[in-house]
Write a protein that holds these residues in place. Structure first.
Motif, PDB file in Angstrom:
ATOM      1  N   MET A   1      29.581  54.053 115.759  1.00 30.21           N
ATOM      2  CA  MET A   1      30.105  54.926 116.793  1.00 30.21           C
ATOM      3  C   MET A   1      30.293  54.126 118.075  1.00 30.21           C
ATOM      4  O   MET A   1      29.422  53.361 118.464  1.00 30.21           O
ATOM      5  CB  MET A   1      29.138  56.064 117.048  1.00 30.21           C
ATOM      6  N   ASN A   2      31.406  54.340 118.704  1.00 31.03           N
ATOM      7  CA  ASN A   2      31.667  53.618 119.933  1.00 31.03           C
ATOM      8  C   ASN A   2      31.254  54.446 121.150  1.00 31.03           C
ATOM      9  O   ASN A   2      30.870  55.606 121.040  1.00 31.03           O
ATOM     10  CB  ASN A   2      33.139  53.211 120.011  1.00 31.03           C
ATOM     11  N   SER A   3      31.360  53.844 122.305  1.00 28.45           N
ATOM     12  CA  SER A   3      30.937  54.488 123.546  1.00 28.45           C
ATOM     13  C   SER A   3      31.721  55.766 123.823  1.00 28.45           C
ATOM     14  O   SER A   3      31.160  56.733 124.343  1.00 28.45           O
ATOM     15  CB  SER A   3      31.102  53.516 124.718  1.00 28.45           C
ATOM     16  N   GLU A   4      32.999  55.778 123.475  1.00 28.26           N
ATOM     17  CA  GLU A   4      33.826  56.959 123.725  1.00 28.26           C
ATOM     18  C   GLU A   4      33.275  58.206 123.031  1.00 28.26           C
ATOM     19  O   GLU A   4      33.377  59.311 123.555  1.00 28.26           O
ATOM     20  CB  GLU A   4      35.270  56.706 123.272  1.00 28.26           C
ATOM     21  N   TYR A   5      32.689  58.024 121.865  1.00 30.30           N
ATOM     22  CA  TYR A   5      32.101  59.150 121.143  1.00 30.30           C
ATOM     23  C   TYR A   5      31.047  59.839 121.999  1.00 30.30           C
ATOM     24  O   TYR A   5      31.023  61.066 122.113  1.00 30.30           O
ATOM     25  CB  TYR A   5      31.491  58.676 119.824  1.00 30.30           C
ATOM     26  N   PHE A   6      30.191  59.047 122.631  1.00 30.40           N
ATOM     27  CA  PHE A   6      29.116  59.622 123.438  1.00 30.40           C
ATOM     28  C   PHE A   6      29.630  60.206 124.750  1.00 30.40           C
ATOM     29  O   PHE A   6      29.111  61.202 125.228  1.00 30.40           O
ATOM     30  CB  PHE A   6      28.024  58.584 123.684  1.00 30.40           C
ATOM     31  N   TYR A   7      30.674  59.601 125.331  1.00 31.22           N
ATOM     32  CA  TYR A   7      31.272  60.169 126.541  1.00 31.22           C
ATOM     33  C   TYR A   7      31.866  61.537 126.255  1.00 31.22           C
ATOM     34  O   TYR A   7      31.788  62.441 127.077  1.00 31.22           O
ATOM     35  CB  TYR A   7      32.370  59.257 127.097  1.00 31.22           C
ATOM     36  N   ASN A   8      32.451  61.704 125.073  1.00 38.00           N
ATOM     37  CA  ASN A   8      33.074  62.974 124.708  1.00 38.00           C
ATOM     38  C   ASN A   8      32.067  63.995 124.194  1.00 38.00           C
ATOM     39  O   ASN A   8      32.173  65.181 124.505  1.00 38.00           O
ATOM     40  CB  ASN A   8      34.158  62.753 123.642  1.00 38.00           C
ATOM     41  N   LYS A   9      31.101  63.556 123.409  1.00 37.06           N
ATOM     42  CA  LYS A   9      30.149  64.469 122.775  1.00 37.06           C
ATOM     43  C   LYS A   9      29.033  64.912 123.727  1.00 37.06           C
ATOM     44  O   LYS A   9      28.591  66.055 123.687  1.00 37.06           O
ATOM     45  CB  LYS A   9      29.552  63.775 121.540  1.00 37.06           C
ATOM     46  N   PHE A  10      28.559  63.980 124.580  1.00 37.89           N
ATOM     47  CA  PHE A  10      27.443  64.264 125.484  1.00 37.89           C
ATOM     48  C   PHE A  10      27.783  63.853 126.916  1.00 37.89           C
ATOM     49  O   PHE A  10      27.114  62.989 127.503  1.00 37.89           O
ATOM     50  CB  PHE A  10      26.191  63.502 125.030  1.00 37.89           C
ATOM     51  N   PRO A  11      28.801  64.446 127.524  1.00 40.10           N
ATOM     52  CA  PRO A  11      29.245  63.983 128.851  1.00 40.10           C
ATOM     53  C   PRO A  11      28.187  64.133 129.939  1.00 40.10           C
ATOM     54  O   PRO A  11      28.071  63.255 130.806  1.00 40.10           O
ATOM     55  CB  PRO A  11      30.477  64.835 129.141  1.00 40.10           C
ATOM     56  N   LEU A  12      27.415  65.198 129.910  1.00 39.81           N
ATOM     57  CA  LEU A  12      26.404  65.397 130.957  1.00 39.81           C
ATOM     58  C   LEU A  12      25.272  64.373 130.866  1.00 39.81           C
ATOM     59  O   LEU A  12      24.799  63.857 131.880  1.00 39.81           O
ATOM     60  CB  LEU A  12      25.834  66.818 130.888  1.00 39.81           C
ATOM     61  N   ILE A  13      24.861  64.074 129.653  1.00 36.40           N
ATOM     62  CA  ILE A  13      23.791  63.092 129.459  1.00 36.40           C
ATOM     63  C   ILE A  13      24.257  61.709 129.894  1.00 36.40           C
ATOM     64  O   ILE A  13      23.574  61.006 130.627  1.00 36.40           O
ATOM     65  CB  ILE A  13      23.324  63.071 127.987  1.00 36.40           C
ATOM     66  N   VAL A  14      25.451  61.323 129.447  1.00 36.95           N
ATOM     67  CA  VAL A  14      25.976  59.996 129.790  1.00 36.95           C
ATOM     68  C   VAL A  14      26.177  59.871 131.290  1.00 36.95           C
ATOM     69  O   VAL A  14      25.801  58.862 131.895  1.00 36.95           O
ATOM     70  CB  VAL A  14      27.286  59.716 129.018  1.00 36.95           C
ATOM     71  N   GLU A  15      26.736  60.884 131.907  1.00 36.49           N
ATOM     72  CA  GLU A  15      26.963  60.819 133.360  1.00 36.49           C
ATOM     73  C   GLU A  15      25.645  60.769 134.119  1.00 36.49           C
ATOM     74  O   GLU A  15      25.510  60.041 135.108  1.00 36.49           O
ATOM     75  CB  GLU A  15      27.801  62.014 133.822  1.00 36.49           C
ATOM     76  N   SER A  16      24.661  61.509 133.656  1.00 39.75           N
ATOM     77  CA  SER A  16      23.336  61.471 134.292  1.00 39.75           C
ATOM     78  C   SER A  16      22.716  60.078 134.194  1.00 39.75           C
ATOM     79  O   SER A  16      22.146  59.562 135.166  1.00 39.75           O
ATOM     80  CB  SER A  16      22.426  62.505 133.635  1.00 39.75           C
ATOM     81  N   LEU A  17      22.839  59.446 133.035  1.00 34.89           N
ATOM     82  CA  LEU A  17      22.303  58.094 132.854  1.00 34.89           C
ATOM     83  C   LEU A  17      23.076  57.076 133.689  1.00 34.89           C
ATOM     84  O   LEU A  17      22.484  56.171 134.285  1.00 34.89           O
ATOM     85  CB  LEU A  17      22.338  57.714 131.380  1.00 34.89           C
ATOM     86  N   ARG A  18      24.390  57.207 133.749  1.00 38.50           N
ATOM     87  CA  ARG A  18      25.197  56.301 134.578  1.00 38.50           C
ATOM     88  C   ARG A  18      24.819  56.424 136.045  1.00 38.50           C
ATOM     89  O   ARG A  18      24.686  55.431 136.758  1.00 38.50           O
ATOM     90  CB  ARG A  18      26.678  56.592 134.388  1.00 38.50           C
ATOM     91  N   ARG A  19      24.626  57.652 136.489  1.00 38.13           N
ATOM     92  CA  ARG A  19      24.250  57.889 137.891  1.00 38.13           C
ATOM     93  C   ARG A  19      22.860  57.320 138.175  1.00 38.13           C
ATOM     94  O   ARG A  19      22.622  56.709 139.217  1.00 38.13           O
ATOM     95  CB  ARG A  19      24.291  59.384 138.200  1.00 38.13           C
ATOM     96  N   ALA A  20      21.941  57.501 137.230  1.00 33.33           N
ATOM     97  CA  ALA A  20      20.589  56.958 137.406  1.00 33.33           C
ATOM     98  C   ALA A  20      20.631  55.438 137.502  1.00 33.33           C
ATOM     99  O   ALA A  20      19.929  54.836 138.324  1.00 33.33           O
ATOM    100  CB  ALA A  20      19.695  57.391 136.242  1.00 33.33           C
ATOM    101  N   LYS A  21      21.469  54.801 136.690  1.00 28.78           N
ATOM    102  CA  LYS A  21      21.579  53.339 136.758  1.00 28.78           C
ATOM    103  C   LYS A  21      22.159  52.896 138.088  1.00 28.78           C
ATOM    104  O   LYS A  21      21.660  51.967 138.718  1.00 28.78           O
ATOM    105  CB  LYS A  21      22.432  52.802 135.613  1.00 28.78           C
ATOM    106  N   SER A  22      23.205  53.562 138.544  1.00 29.80           N
ATOM    107  CA  SER A  22      23.841  53.149 139.799  1.00 29.80           C
ATOM    108  C   SER A  22      22.923  53.357 140.991  1.00 29.80           C
ATOM    109  O   SER A  22      23.034  52.651 141.990  1.00 29.80           O
ATOM    110  CB  SER A  22      25.164  53.888 140.005  1.00 29.80           C
ATOM    111  N   ASN A  23      21.973  54.294 140.895  1.00 31.32           N
ATOM    112  CA  ASN A  23      21.016  54.544 141.981  1.00 31.32           C
ATOM    113  C   ASN A  23      19.669  53.858 141.768  1.00 31.32           C
ATOM    114  O   ASN A  23      18.713  54.146 142.482  1.00 31.32           O
ATOM    115  CB  ASN A  23      20.801  56.052 142.152  1.00 31.32           C
ATOM    116  N   ASN A  41      20.461  56.339 116.148  1.00 27.48           N
ATOM    117  CA  ASN A  41      20.452  54.878 116.271  1.00 27.48           C
ATOM    118  C   ASN A  41      21.616  54.376 117.115  1.00 27.48           C
ATOM    119  O   ASN A  41      21.458  53.454 117.918  1.00 27.48           O
ATOM    120  CB  ASN A  41      20.463  54.222 114.896  1.00 27.48           C
ATOM    121  N   SER A  42      22.775  54.975 116.948  1.00 26.19           N
ATOM    122  CA  SER A  42      23.939  54.566 117.744  1.00 26.19           C
ATOM    123  C   SER A  42      23.742  54.896 119.218  1.00 26.19           C
ATOM    124  O   SER A  42      24.124  54.117 120.092  1.00 26.19           O
ATOM    125  CB  SER A  42      25.206  55.255 117.235  1.00 26.19           C
ATOM    126  N   PHE A  43      23.138  56.052 119.500  1.00 26.60           N
ATOM    127  CA  PHE A  43      22.896  56.407 120.895  1.00 26.60           C
ATOM    128  C   PHE A  43      21.846  55.485 121.515  1.00 26.60           C
ATOM    129  O   PHE A  43      21.954  55.107 122.679  1.00 26.60           O
ATOM    130  CB  PHE A  43      22.456  57.867 121.048  1.00 26.60           C
TER     131      PHE A  43
END
Length: 116
Positions: A1-23, A41-43
């Motif tokens: 599974m590529n990154s796009e799968y997780f952006y589409n399937k779990f957008p809130l989780i991915v965005e929350s993690l991206r925001r946490a990393k940037s801060n 495993n892919s996640f």
């Protein structure tokens, strides 16, 4: 599974993690629970790359090209430890031949340091 799968399937989780990393607010550990082992495993790999990616132009998105991303893709990243159940009984085996199935073995890995 590529990154796009997780952006589409779990957008809130991915965005929350991206925001946490940037801060600089990432947690020291994450517990991933999912009935589908492939997704789990892919996640875990996606999350590891999201946290460790060193690319400056990726905007907190794994680039899959930097040294960290390549090492994680090849399962050769030194500081990645993965614990997972080995059977339906949810038993997690830890250790080696000397100290089989003990947390002492796993804990000993965290006492190593590159600083002397």
């Amino acid at each position: 599974m590529n990154s796009e799968y997780f952006y589409n399937k779990f957008p809130l989780i991915v965005e929350s993690l991206r925001r946490a990393k940037s801060n600089n607010k990432l947690s020291h550990a994450y517990l991933i629970q999912c009935d589908d082992q492939e997704v789990r495993n892919s996640f875990a790999l996606f999350l590891s790359k999201l946290i460790g990616c060193k690319s400056k132009e990726s905007l907190n998105v794994p680039c899959d090209k930097c040294q960290v991303c390549v090492a994680l893709n090849n399962e050769r990243y030194v500081d990645l430890y993965k614990l997972e159940a080995v059977s339906k009984s949810r038993k997690i085996l830890i250790g080696d031949e000397k100290e089989f199935n003990t947390l002492r073995y796993f804990q000993s890995k965290f006492y190593y340091s590159s600083m002397s």
